[in-house]
Design a protein around this motif. Structure first.
Motif, mmCIF file in Angstrom:
data_model
loop_
_atom_site.group_PDB
_atom_site.id
_atom_site.type_symbol
_atom_site.label_atom_id
_atom_site.label_comp_id
_atom_site.label_asym_id
_atom_site.label_seq_id
_atom_site.Cartn_x
_atom_site.Cartn_y
_atom_site.Cartn_z
ATOM 1 N N ALA A 106 5.000 5.318 3.037
ATOM 2 C CA ALA A 106 4.611 6.723 3.182
ATOM 3 C C ALA A 106 5.893 7.538 3.327
ATOM 4 C CB ALA A 106 3.713 6.922 4.403
ATOM 5 N N ARG A 107 5.763 8.865 3.310
ATOM 6 C CA ARG A 107 6.963 9.685 3.503
ATOM 7 C C ARG A 107 7.382 9.651 4.974
ATOM 8 N NH1 ARG A 107 4.329 14.808 0.810
ATOM 9 N NH2 ARG A 107 2.721 13.941 2.171
ATOM 10 N N ALA A 159 9.016 6.277 1.516
ATOM 11 C CA ALA A 159 9.108 6.596 0.085
ATOM 12 C C ALA A 159 8.156 7.733 -0.244
ATOM 13 C CB ALA A 159 8.763 5.380 -0.759
ATOM 14 N N ASP A 160 8.605 8.597 -1.156
ATOM 15 C CA ASP A 160 7.742 9.650 -1.683
ATOM 16 C C ASP A 160 7.276 9.201 -3.066
ATOM 17 O OD1 ASP A 160 6.635 11.902 -2.922
ATOM 18 O OD2 ASP A 160 7.982 13.280 -1.878
ATOM 19 N N ALA A 161 5.964 8.968 -3.182
ATOM 20 C CA ALA A 161 5.417 8.403 -4.419
ATOM 21 C C ALA A 161 5.535 9.346 -5.608
ATOM 22 C CB ALA A 161 3.956 8.026 -4.208
ATOM 23 N N ASP A 221 12.543 7.213 -5.626
ATOM 24 C CA ASP A 221 11.981 6.620 -4.406
ATOM 25 C C ASP A 221 11.114 5.401 -4.747
ATOM 26 O OD1 ASP A 221 13.048 8.754 -2.963
ATOM 27 O OD2 ASP A 221 11.237 8.971 -1.724
ATOM 28 N N VAL A 222 10.325 5.535 -5.804
ATOM 29 C CA VAL A 222 9.408 4.443 -6.174
ATOM 30 C C VAL A 222 10.202 3.213 -6.612
ATOM 31 C CG1 VAL A 222 7.564 3.732 -7.760
ATOM 32 C CG2 VAL A 222 7.552 6.049 -6.767
ATOM 33 N N ILE A 282 0.864 -1.183 0.000
ATOM 34 C CA ILE A 282 0.000 0.000 0.000
ATOM 35 C C ILE A 282 0.894 1.224 0.000
ATOM 36 C CG2 ILE A 282 -1.808 1.277 1.183
ATOM 37 C CD1 ILE A 282 -2.763 -1.338 2.414
ATOM 38 N N VAL A 283 0.859 1.964 -1.092
ATOM 39 C CA VAL A 283 1.644 3.195 -1.219
ATOM 40 C C VAL A 283 0.743 4.351 -0.791
ATOM 41 C CG1 VAL A 283 2.939 4.673 -2.797
ATOM 42 C CG2 VAL A 283 2.874 2.192 -3.172
ATOM 43 N N GLY A 284 1.242 5.151 0.159
ATOM 44 C CA GLY A 284 0.404 6.213 0.705
ATOM 45 C C GLY A 284 -0.388 5.684 1.888
#
Ligand SMILES: NC(=O)c1ccc[n+]([C@@H]2O[C@H](COP(=O)([O-])OP(=O)(O)OC[C@H]3O[C@@H](n4cnc5c(N)ncnc54)[C@H](OP(=O)(O)O)[C@@H]3O)[C@@H](O)[C@H]2O)c1
Length: 105
Positions: free
Chosen positions: A33-34, A53-55, A60-61, A7-9
């Motif tokens: 998440a950041r 990670a910053d999407a 980062d991705v 789950i990104v974010g």
């Protein structure tokens, strides 16, 4: 095939509900998440693993997917959850804000 879901974010809203649901369904969940400090209670609760990670940043991705693959295998499910938006009259919106909306959402 792995039982990994990414789950990104990830935060406390929809993403947390989805993380709990996926865990119940037998997935090992990776949360990104950041700011990952805020995810510690959720990661402990469901046995997830968190990644910073910053999407909106391609490097980062790429790093995120490499790290998830190394630690948990290739994810079978990926949910893209972050969003950022501006509202208002089109001619009054700041182009930088519109660009940010496209980059993140
Ligand atoms: N259709 C609807 O009616 C509806 C209603 C509510 C929500 N939504 C959508 O559902 C989604 C979840 O909303 P929610 O409020 O429940 O959020 P949430 O799951 O609580 O968390 C979203 C997370 O995204 C992360 N994030 C933001 N920008 C990011 C970035 N650039 N890179 C990586 N992570 C980032 C934030 O953490 P960091 O700041 O630490 O990165 C935040 O914790 C959103 O896409 C929202 O638009 C839809």
């Amino acid at each position: 095939m792995t039982n990994t879901a990414l789950i990104v974010g990830a935060g406390s809203g929809l993403s947390a509900s989805l993380a709990r649901l996926l865990t119940k369904e037998g997935f090992t969940v990776a949360l990104a998440a950041r700011q990952i400090d805020k995810l510690s209670a959720l990661t402990q609760e469901i046995g997830a693993v968190s990644f910073a990670a910053d999407a909106s940043k391609p490097d980062d991705v790429n790093r995120l997917f490499q790290q998830v693959e190394e630690k948990l295998g290739v994810p079978e499910v990926v949910i893209y959850n972050p969003s950022w938006r501006v509202r208002g009259s089109l001619i009054e919106l700041d182009p930088a804000d519109v660009a940010k909306t496209l980059e993140i959402t």
